[in-house]
Design a protein around this motif. Structure first.
Motif, PDB file in Angstrom:
ATOM      1  N   ASN A 226       0.811  -1.223   0.000  1.00 22.48           N
ATOM      2  CA  ASN A 226       0.000   0.000   0.000  1.00 22.48           C
ATOM      3  C   ASN A 226       0.843   1.272   0.000  1.00 22.48           C
ATOM      4  N   GLY A 227       2.170   1.146  -0.167  1.00 17.85           N
ATOM      5  CA  GLY A 227       3.040   2.308  -0.240  1.00 17.85           C
ATOM      6  C   GLY A 227       3.676   2.717   1.072  1.00 17.85           C
ATOM      7  N   THR A 228       3.485   1.939   2.125  1.00 18.70           N
ATOM      8  CA  THR A 228       4.100   2.287   3.405  1.00 18.70           C
ATOM      9  C   THR A 228       5.483   1.642   3.538  1.00 18.70           C
ATOM     10  N   ALA A 229       6.314   2.271   4.345  1.00 19.14           N
ATOM     11  CA  ALA A 229       7.661   1.790   4.628  1.00 19.14           C
ATOM     12  C   ALA A 229       7.907   1.919   6.126  1.00 19.14           C
ATOM     13  N   ILE A 230       8.511   0.885   6.720  1.00 23.66           N
ATOM     14  CA  ILE A 230       8.819   0.909   8.146  1.00 23.66           C
ATOM     15  C   ILE A 230      10.276   0.518   8.326  1.00 23.66           C
ATOM     16  N   ALA A 231      11.053   1.423   8.932  1.00 24.83           N
ATOM     17  CA  ALA A 231      12.444   1.144   9.283  1.00 24.83           C
ATOM     18  C   ALA A 231      12.487   0.890  10.781  1.00 24.83           C
ATOM     19  N   ARG A 232      13.141  -0.202  11.152  1.00 25.81           N
ATOM     20  CA  ARG A 232      13.170  -0.608  12.562  1.00 25.81           C
ATOM     21  C   ARG A 232      14.605  -0.950  12.958  1.00 25.81           C
ATOM     22  N   SER A 233      14.992  -0.495  14.141  1.00 27.97           N
ATOM     23  CA  SER A 233      16.282  -0.860  14.714  1.00 27.97           C
ATOM     24  C   SER A 233      16.044  -1.438  16.103  1.00 27.97           C
ATOM     25  N   TYR A 234      16.307  -2.726  16.245  1.00 23.85           N
ATOM     26  CA  TYR A 234      16.205  -3.343  17.563  1.00 23.85           C
ATOM     27  C   TYR A 234      17.384  -2.917  18.421  1.00 23.85           C
ATOM     28  N   ARG A 235      18.506  -2.692  17.782  1.00 22.53           N
ATOM     29  CA  ARG A 235      19.715  -2.265  18.488  1.00 22.53           C
ATOM     30  C   ARG A 235      19.523  -0.895  19.121  1.00 22.53           C
ATOM     31  N   HIS A 236      18.827   0.001  18.422  1.00 19.12           N
ATOM     32  CA  HIS A 236      18.619   1.364  18.916  1.00 19.12           C
ATOM     33  C   HIS A 236      17.199   1.590  19.429  1.00 19.12           C
ATOM     34  N   ALA A 237      16.383   0.551  19.446  1.00 23.60           N
ATOM     35  CA  ALA A 237      14.991   0.611  19.915  1.00 23.60           C
ATOM     36  C   ALA A 237      14.214   1.740  19.234  1.00 23.60           C
ATOM     37  N   GLN A 238      14.260   1.760  17.891  1.00 23.57           N
ATOM     38  CA  GLN A 238      13.566   2.794  17.143  1.00 23.57           C
ATOM     39  C   GLN A 238      12.681   2.166  16.069  1.00 23.57           C
ATOM     40  N   LEU A 239      11.567   2.834  15.807  1.00 20.54           N
ATOM     41  CA  LEU A 239      10.634   2.449  14.753  1.00 20.54           C
ATOM     42  C   LEU A 239      10.257   3.714  13.997  1.00 20.54           C
ATOM     43  N   LEU A 240      10.532   3.736  12.700  1.00 18.61           N
ATOM     44  CA  LEU A 240      10.266   4.899  11.877  1.00 18.61           C
ATOM     45  C   LEU A 240       9.330   4.505  10.746  1.00 18.61           C
ATOM     46  N   GLN A 241       8.297   5.311  10.519  1.00 17.34           N
ATOM     47  CA  GLN A 241       7.343   5.019   9.463  1.00 17.34           C
ATOM     48  C   GLN A 241       7.458   6.050   8.361  1.00 17.34           C
ATOM     49  N   GLY A 242       7.187   5.616   7.139  1.00 20.79           N
ATOM     50  CA  GLY A 242       7.251   6.510   5.993  1.00 20.79           C
ATOM     51  C   GLY A 242       6.522   5.920   4.805  1.00 20.79           C
ATOM     52  N   ARG A 243       6.935   6.323   3.605  1.00 19.14           N
ATOM     53  CA  ARG A 243       6.261   5.929   2.362  1.00 19.14           C
ATOM     54  C   ARG A 243       7.283   5.570   1.295  1.00 19.14           C
ATOM     55  N   TRP A 244       6.848   4.779   0.331  1.00 23.40           N
ATOM     56  CA  TRP A 244       7.637   4.543  -0.879  1.00 23.40           C
ATOM     57  C   TRP A 244       6.773   4.898  -2.074  1.00 23.40           C
ATOM     58  N   GLU A 245       7.437   5.290  -3.159  1.00 25.80           N
ATOM     59  CA  GLU A 245       6.718   5.597  -4.393  1.00 25.80           C
ATOM     60  C   GLU A 245       7.621   5.300  -5.584  1.00 25.80           C
ATOM     61  N   LEU A 246       6.998   5.015  -6.690  1.00 27.77           N
ATOM     62  CA  LEU A 246       7.709   4.755  -7.933  1.00 27.77           C
ATOM     63  C   LEU A 246       8.220   6.070  -8.498  1.00 27.77           C
ATOM     64  N   VAL A 247       9.504   6.103  -8.863  1.00 29.45           N
ATOM     65  CA  VAL A 247      10.098   7.277  -9.503  1.00 29.45           C
ATOM     66  C   VAL A 247      10.150   7.072 -11.012  1.00 29.45           C
ATOM     67  N   ASP A 248      10.650   5.898 -11.436  1.00 27.44           N
ATOM     68  CA  ASP A 248      10.793   5.607 -12.866  1.00 27.44           C
ATOM     69  C   ASP A 248      10.624   4.108 -13.088  1.00 27.44           C
ATOM     70  N   ALA A 249       9.561   3.721 -13.777  1.00 26.72           N
ATOM     71  CA  ALA A 249       9.285   2.307 -14.023  1.00 26.72           C
ATOM     72  C   ALA A 249      10.332   1.679 -14.927  1.00 26.72           C
ATOM     73  N   GLY A 250      10.868   2.432 -15.867  1.00 24.37           N
ATOM     74  CA  GLY A 250      11.853   1.898 -16.810  1.00 24.37           C
ATOM     75  C   GLY A 250      13.153   1.489 -16.152  1.00 24.37           C
ATOM     76  N   THR A 251      13.577   2.240 -15.139  1.00 26.46           N
ATOM     77  CA  THR A 251      14.834   1.927 -14.455  1.00 26.46           C
ATOM     78  C   THR A 251      14.602   1.260 -13.101  1.00 26.46           C
ATOM     79  N   HIS A 252      13.338   0.975 -12.779  1.00 27.51           N
ATOM     80  CA  HIS A 252      12.963   0.367 -11.492  1.00 27.51           C
ATOM     81  C   HIS A 252      13.483   1.196 -10.326  1.00 27.51           C
ATOM     82  N   SER A 253      13.294   2.508 -10.429  1.00 26.36           N
ATOM     83  CA  SER A 253      13.737   3.434  -9.385  1.00 26.36           C
ATOM     84  C   SER A 253      12.573   3.789  -8.477  1.00 26.36           C
ATOM     85  N   TYR A 254      12.847   3.826  -7.184  1.00 29.53           N
ATOM     86  CA  TYR A 254      11.846   4.119  -6.167  1.00 29.53           C
ATOM     87  C   TYR A 254      12.401   5.142  -5.195  1.00 29.53           C
TER      88      TYR A 254
END
Length: 148
Positions: free
Chosen positions: A61-89
């Motif tokens: 659904n376009g969500t992104a979650i970065a998690r660090s167990y070492r640093h006890a952090q949870l960060l939420q964000g988004r992903w989106e397509l930049v260029d389908a031809g080069t598979h860039s996000y």
């Protein structure tokens, strides 16, 4: 009276232009584009940072979650397509925001930070999982591709 007719015509033109510019987006097309982008990105749905301190989970659904167990952090964000031809996000979470290219590997996927011609491995994300000795980990179709 001609001035009133011209003003009325101008207002009609402006309203049509504004309606065109602010019209409702075609949601089925956006959903299809998101689904097609996800087909390429899904092998990279669960990756780890170069140093192993972070994991990155991407959802269809376009969500992104970065998690660090070492640093006890949870960060939420988004992903989106930049260029389908080069598979860039573009993946944006609080601590990480960058353009990535999907590089298929024998072990799954590499989210290379940058472009296929210039990937920064220290800022890239790697699929989880063990590999057997001798497995090919990544490939590039362009012989001029290099990493830094």
């Amino acid at each position: 009276m001609p001035c009133a007719n011209e003003m009325f015509g101008l207002l009609r033109l402006l309203s049509v232009g504004l309606a065109y510019l602010t019209g409702t987006p075609d949601h089925p097309v956006q959903q299809r584009d998101l689904a097609e982008a996800w087909q390429v990105l899904s092998p990279c749905a669960d990756t780890a940072s170069f140093d192993g301190a972070w994991t990155l989970s991407l959802k269809d659904n376009g969500t992104a979650i970065a998690r660090s167990y070492r640093h006890a952090q949870l960060l939420q964000g988004r992903w989106e397509l930049v260029d389908a031809g080069t598979h860039s996000y573009r993946i944006d979470v609080l601590a990480f925001g960058n353009d990535f290219v999907v590089v298929p590997t024998a072990a799954g996927c590499l989210l290379g930070s940058g472009t296929l011609r210039n990937v920064d491995l220290r800022q890239s994300w790697f699929t989880h999982g063990s590999r057997e000795a001798g497995d090919l980990m990544a490939w590039a179709t362009d012989p001029g591709a290099r990493t830094k």
